[in-house]
Design a protein around this motif. Sequence first.
Motif, PDB file in Angstrom:
ATOM      1  N   GLY A 179       0.850  -1.176   0.000  1.00 43.59           N
ATOM      2  CA  GLY A 179       0.000   0.000   0.000  1.00 43.59           C
ATOM      3  C   GLY A 179       0.889   1.229   0.000  1.00 43.59           C
ATOM      4  N   SER A 180       0.295   2.363   0.205  1.00 41.65           N
ATOM      5  CA  SER A 180       1.051   3.603   0.165  1.00 41.65           C
ATOM      6  C   SER A 180       1.089   4.223   1.558  1.00 41.65           C
ATOM      7  CB  SER A 180       0.429   4.554  -0.862  1.00 41.65           C
ATOM      8  OG  SER A 180       1.269   5.660  -1.095  1.00 41.65           O
ATOM      9  N   PHE A 181       1.190   5.539   1.599  1.00 43.61           N
ATOM     10  CA  PHE A 181       1.219   6.258   2.864  1.00 43.61           C
ATOM     11  C   PHE A 181       0.347   7.494   2.746  1.00 43.61           C
ATOM     12  CE2 PHE A 181       4.454   8.204   0.262  1.00 43.61           C
ATOM     13  CZ  PHE A 181       4.319   9.560   0.512  1.00 43.61           C
ATOM     14  N   VAL A 182      -0.049   8.005   3.885  1.00 48.62           N
ATOM     15  CA  VAL A 182      -0.735   9.291   3.972  1.00 48.62           C
ATOM     16  C   VAL A 182       0.069  10.169   4.921  1.00 48.62           C
ATOM     17  CG1 VAL A 182      -3.022   8.353   3.458  1.00 48.62           C
ATOM     18  CG2 VAL A 182      -2.239   8.434   5.833  1.00 48.62           C
ATOM     19  N   GLY A 183      -0.225  11.442   4.903  1.00 43.19           N
ATOM     20  CA  GLY A 183       0.508  12.350   5.784  1.00 43.19           C
ATOM     21  C   GLY A 183       1.481  13.199   5.003  1.00 43.19           C
ATOM     22  N   GLU A 184       2.625  13.479   5.611  1.00 43.11           N
ATOM     23  CA  GLU A 184       3.601  14.367   4.999  1.00 43.11           C
ATOM     24  C   GLU A 184       4.235  13.740   3.764  1.00 43.11           C
ATOM     25  OE1 GLU A 184       5.816  16.981   7.916  1.00 43.11           O
ATOM     26  OE2 GLU A 184       5.495  15.219   9.171  1.00 43.11           O
ATOM     27  N   LEU A 185       4.739  14.586   2.859  1.00 44.61           N
ATOM     28  CA  LEU A 185       5.462  14.082   1.694  1.00 44.61           C
ATOM     29  C   LEU A 185       6.561  13.120   2.142  1.00 44.61           C
ATOM     30  CD1 LEU A 185       6.009  17.284  -0.518  1.00 44.61           C
ATOM     31  CD2 LEU A 185       4.289  15.501  -0.835  1.00 44.61           C
ATOM     32  N   GLY A 227       2.276   9.938  -2.177  1.00 44.27           N
ATOM     33  CA  GLY A 227       1.575   8.759  -1.702  1.00 44.27           C
ATOM     34  C   GLY A 227       0.094   8.822  -1.999  1.00 44.27           C
ATOM     35  N   ALA A 228      -0.710   8.456  -1.005  1.00 42.92           N
ATOM     36  CA  ALA A 228      -2.164   8.503  -1.149  1.00 42.92           C
ATOM     37  C   ALA A 228      -2.737   9.826  -0.645  1.00 42.92           C
ATOM     38  CB  ALA A 228      -2.800   7.336  -0.396  1.00 42.92           C
ATOM     39  N   ARG A 229      -1.869  10.805  -0.443  1.00 46.34           N
ATOM     40  CA  ARG A 229      -2.235  12.161  -0.009  1.00 46.34           C
ATOM     41  C   ARG A 229      -2.990  12.105   1.315  1.00 46.34           C
ATOM     42  NH1 ARG A 229      -0.701  15.439  -4.257  1.00 46.34           N
ATOM     43  NH2 ARG A 229      -0.524  14.358  -6.256  1.00 46.34           N
ATOM     44  N   ASN A 252       5.425   0.020   3.535  1.00 46.60           N
ATOM     45  CA  ASN A 252       4.138  -0.676   3.518  1.00 46.60           C
ATOM     46  C   ASN A 252       4.166  -1.725   2.418  1.00 46.60           C
ATOM     47  OD1 ASN A 252       1.450  -1.388   3.663  1.00 46.60           O
ATOM     48  ND2 ASN A 252       0.636   0.666   3.358  1.00 46.60           N
ATOM     49  N   ILE A 253       5.060  -2.699   2.564  1.00 45.55           N
ATOM     50  CA  ILE A 253       5.284  -3.630   1.454  1.00 45.55           C
ATOM     51  C   ILE A 253       5.693  -4.994   1.969  1.00 45.55           C
ATOM     52  CG2 ILE A 253       7.764  -3.157   1.141  1.00 45.55           C
ATOM     53  CD1 ILE A 253       7.133  -3.070  -1.925  1.00 45.55           C
ATOM     54  N   ALA A 254       5.400  -6.016   1.173  1.00 46.89           N
ATOM     55  CA  ALA A 254       5.845  -7.379   1.469  1.00 46.89           C
ATOM     56  C   ALA A 254       6.227  -8.057   0.167  1.00 46.89           C
ATOM     57  CB  ALA A 254       4.752  -8.167   2.171  1.00 46.89           C
ATOM     58  N   PHE A 255       7.265  -8.911   0.241  1.00 48.29           N
ATOM     59  CA  PHE A 255       7.784  -9.613  -0.931  1.00 48.29           C
ATOM     60  C   PHE A 255       7.752 -11.121  -0.709  1.00 48.29           C
ATOM     61  CE2 PHE A 255      10.235  -5.584  -0.889  1.00 48.29           C
ATOM     62  CZ  PHE A 255       9.884  -5.084  -2.142  1.00 48.29           C
ATOM     63  N   ILE A 295      -0.150   3.551   5.446  1.00 51.24           N
ATOM     64  CA  ILE A 295       0.538   3.875   6.689  1.00 51.24           C
ATOM     65  C   ILE A 295       0.723   5.390   6.772  1.00 51.24           C
ATOM     66  CG2 ILE A 295       2.870   3.755   7.680  1.00 51.24           C
ATOM     67  CD1 ILE A 295       2.804   0.769   7.232  1.00 51.24           C
ATOM     68  N   VAL A 296       0.740   5.916   7.976  1.00 49.69           N
ATOM     69  CA  VAL A 296       0.886   7.357   8.195  1.00 49.69           C
ATOM     70  C   VAL A 296       2.371   7.702   8.257  1.00 49.69           C
ATOM     71  CG1 VAL A 296       0.342   9.322   9.681  1.00 49.69           C
ATOM     72  CG2 VAL A 296      -1.280   7.409   9.478  1.00 49.69           C
ATOM     73  N   ASN A 297       2.796   8.589   7.375  1.00 53.06           N
ATOM     74  CA  ASN A 297       4.192   9.025   7.325  1.00 53.06           C
ATOM     75  C   ASN A 297       4.365  10.317   8.118  1.00 53.06           C
ATOM     76  OD1 ASN A 297       6.971   9.013   6.104  1.00 53.06           O
ATOM     77  ND2 ASN A 297       6.243  10.933   5.251  1.00 53.06           N
ATOM     78  N   PHE A 298       5.492  10.441   8.818  1.00 53.73           N
ATOM     79  CA  PHE A 298       5.795  11.706   9.488  1.00 53.73           C
ATOM     80  C   PHE A 298       7.291  11.974   9.399  1.00 53.73           C
ATOM     81  CE2 PHE A 298       5.986   8.436  12.802  1.00 53.73           C
ATOM     82  CZ  PHE A 298       7.181   8.714  13.445  1.00 53.73           C
ATOM     83  N   HIS A 299       7.681  13.243   9.540  1.00 58.01           N
ATOM     84  CA  HIS A 299       9.085  13.629   9.483  1.00 58.01           C
ATOM     85  C   HIS A 299       9.655  13.701  10.889  1.00 58.01           C
ATOM     86  CE1 HIS A 299       8.412  15.798   5.352  1.00 58.01           C
ATOM     87  NE2 HIS A 299       8.309  14.493   5.273  1.00 58.01           N
ATOM     88  N   THR A 300      10.821  13.127  11.078  1.00 57.82           N
ATOM     89  CA  THR A 300      11.451  13.149  12.389  1.00 57.82           C
ATOM     90  C   THR A 300      12.073  14.519  12.658  1.00 57.82           C
ATOM     91  OG1 THR A 300      13.546  12.364  11.494  1.00 57.82           O
ATOM     92  CG2 THR A 300      11.968  10.703  12.216  1.00 57.82           C
ATOM     93  N   ALA A 301      12.270  14.814  13.932  1.00 54.22           N
ATOM     94  CA  ALA A 301      12.840  16.108  14.317  1.00 54.22           C
ATOM     95  C   ALA A 301      14.260  16.281  13.797  1.00 54.22           C
ATOM     96  CB  ALA A 301      12.813  16.246  15.839  1.00 54.22           C
ATOM     97  N   GLU A 302      14.981  15.162  13.638  1.00 54.79           N
ATOM     98  CA  GLU A 302      16.377  15.233  13.197  1.00 54.79           C
ATOM     99  C   GLU A 302      16.499  15.898  11.839  1.00 54.79           C
ATOM    100  OE1 GLU A 302      19.922  14.024  11.017  1.00 54.79           O
ATOM    101  OE2 GLU A 302      17.902  13.290  10.602  1.00 54.79           O
ATOM    102  N   ARG A 303      15.494  15.694  10.976  1.00 54.21           N
ATOM    103  CA  ARG A 303      15.535  16.304   9.639  1.00 54.21           C
ATOM    104  C   ARG A 303      15.534  17.827   9.706  1.00 54.21           C
ATOM    105  NH1 ARG A 303      11.434  13.566   5.270  1.00 54.21           N
ATOM    106  NH2 ARG A 303      11.793  11.379   5.727  1.00 54.21           N
ATOM    107  N   LYS A 304      15.003  18.370  10.797  1.00 55.94           N
ATOM    108  CA  LYS A 304      14.824  19.828  10.892  1.00 55.94           C
ATOM    109  C   LYS A 304      16.076  20.534  11.416  1.00 55.94           C
ATOM    110  CE  LYS A 304      10.529  18.966   9.804  1.00 55.94           C
ATOM    111  NZ  LYS A 304      10.066  19.180   8.414  1.00 55.94           N
ATOM    112  N   THR A 305      17.029  19.783  11.969  1.00 59.35           N
ATOM    113  CA  THR A 305      18.252  20.413  12.456  1.00 59.35           C
ATOM    114  C   THR A 305      19.103  20.842  11.263  1.00 59.35           C
ATOM    115  OG1 THR A 305      19.509  18.349  12.506  1.00 59.35           O
ATOM    116  CG2 THR A 305      18.202  18.903  14.478  1.00 59.35           C
ATOM    117  N   PRO A 306      19.962  21.853  11.424  1.00 61.87           N
ATOM    118  CA  PRO A 306      20.798  22.277  10.293  1.00 61.87           C
ATOM    119  C   PRO A 306      21.607  21.136   9.687  1.00 61.87           C
ATOM    120  CG  PRO A 306      20.893  23.902  12.046  1.00 61.87           C
ATOM    121  CD  PRO A 306      20.126  22.729  12.600  1.00 61.87           C
TER     122      PRO A 306
END
Length: 436
Positions: A179-185, A227-229, A252-255, A295-306
Amino acid sequence: MRKVCLTLPTNRACAETITAVAGEAVYAAEHFPVEVTLLILDSSDEATRARHARTIAETPLPANVTVLHLDEDAQREFLTSVVQDGTKPDLLLDLLLPAGLSYGACTNRAFLIAAALGCDSVHRRDSDSRYQWIGGTPVYPVHHELTSLGKRAGAAAGGVTEVRLDPADSGKPVVLVGGSFVGELSVDLGEVASQAPDVYYDVVSLWAPRDWPEHRKKELVDEAFAGARDEVFERDRSTLSVVDPMRVDMCNIAFHRVHDQVPLAPATDTIGSDYFLHHLVHHTGLPSVVHNRHIVNFHTAERKTPQGFAAYQLRLAKFFLSMHYLNFIYDRMAEAGSSLLDDGFDVRAPLVAKIIRESTALPKGENAERVDVLVRSYRKLGGRYADVAALVAERGPRLLAEAEQDIADFATLTEEWETLVLRSRAVPLPQVRSAR
């Protein structure tokens, strides 16, 4: 009883996600006749790993769910035994457990460990995501994965809500469910998309082959990383078809089977290096099921640091450079189509490796233009993006060389993959302190 591997690779604190994914493992064990290994590949620091181990120890599990929590030392011990009979053991070990971040390599390790465990399938989740809920119950993708994965398409047709597969393919196995994800890009470009859509287009259209017409590039940019917006789960929908790679995310995948035949690209510090099998399955025409348990995607705080921001944008730059080679590979696989499969519907890995290897002879001019566009675009944005532009400009020659080497390494790993999988099945896993 069928054995399956639900895997969570992580390099960050994610105790809450571990608890949630353990809940999915329990759901699988209670609703399907399977033994589940929850495989946590933990590259985080010692204190974080200790917190994860405590979380695992405090989680109640049924008898047919086992947690295998491996730090990098334990993974290296196993992999060293696996690669020792290879033609280039030191290189192979580095491709499987590199010093840098590699989305493909961590999943390749899961594939090999799953082979050692005798697992029939591998189901991947990510530490920067969580489940949707409905009526107080989490919406687990493993429901659709275990309903269809590994069945012949004709048998799987009764477990989906829609069939878009040629009846001539009914005897082929379902090798991918996702499946895909919803939430943030899925990439950290939302700010650019909203504030400078023209620059966003210039950057994201680098994903496409240079000779695509503008309307195709625009369609790609409109779909990219979304994703699925904002789709909210209400009831199950699932389609048996040939997968559209844009409709399935790696969180969100299985092989089934295919991951034992061809690995993912082991490129380091490169966004999206773990999506190759989507395209291989698509171009060979192997059946897949795509569902809406996103699945719900979110950005971690680490990405926001310089520091985190700059590192992430450089990984994104390498993604665009990798597409110079991958677009060629995808085109060649599309031309080859089902000829990449043998009579038993297994992938002819040597043919795939040959195509990957051929791509390394491509001239670098087109990729040098990508670097120029990235530098120019990030400079237009100013601020911290201008700092990234300076980094890309400074490291441009090195990034170009790394992108080419990454593909050469992918060809090498693909050539060796069958041997590595077979060897994994014969190598005992290390005794791990936090295994349950």
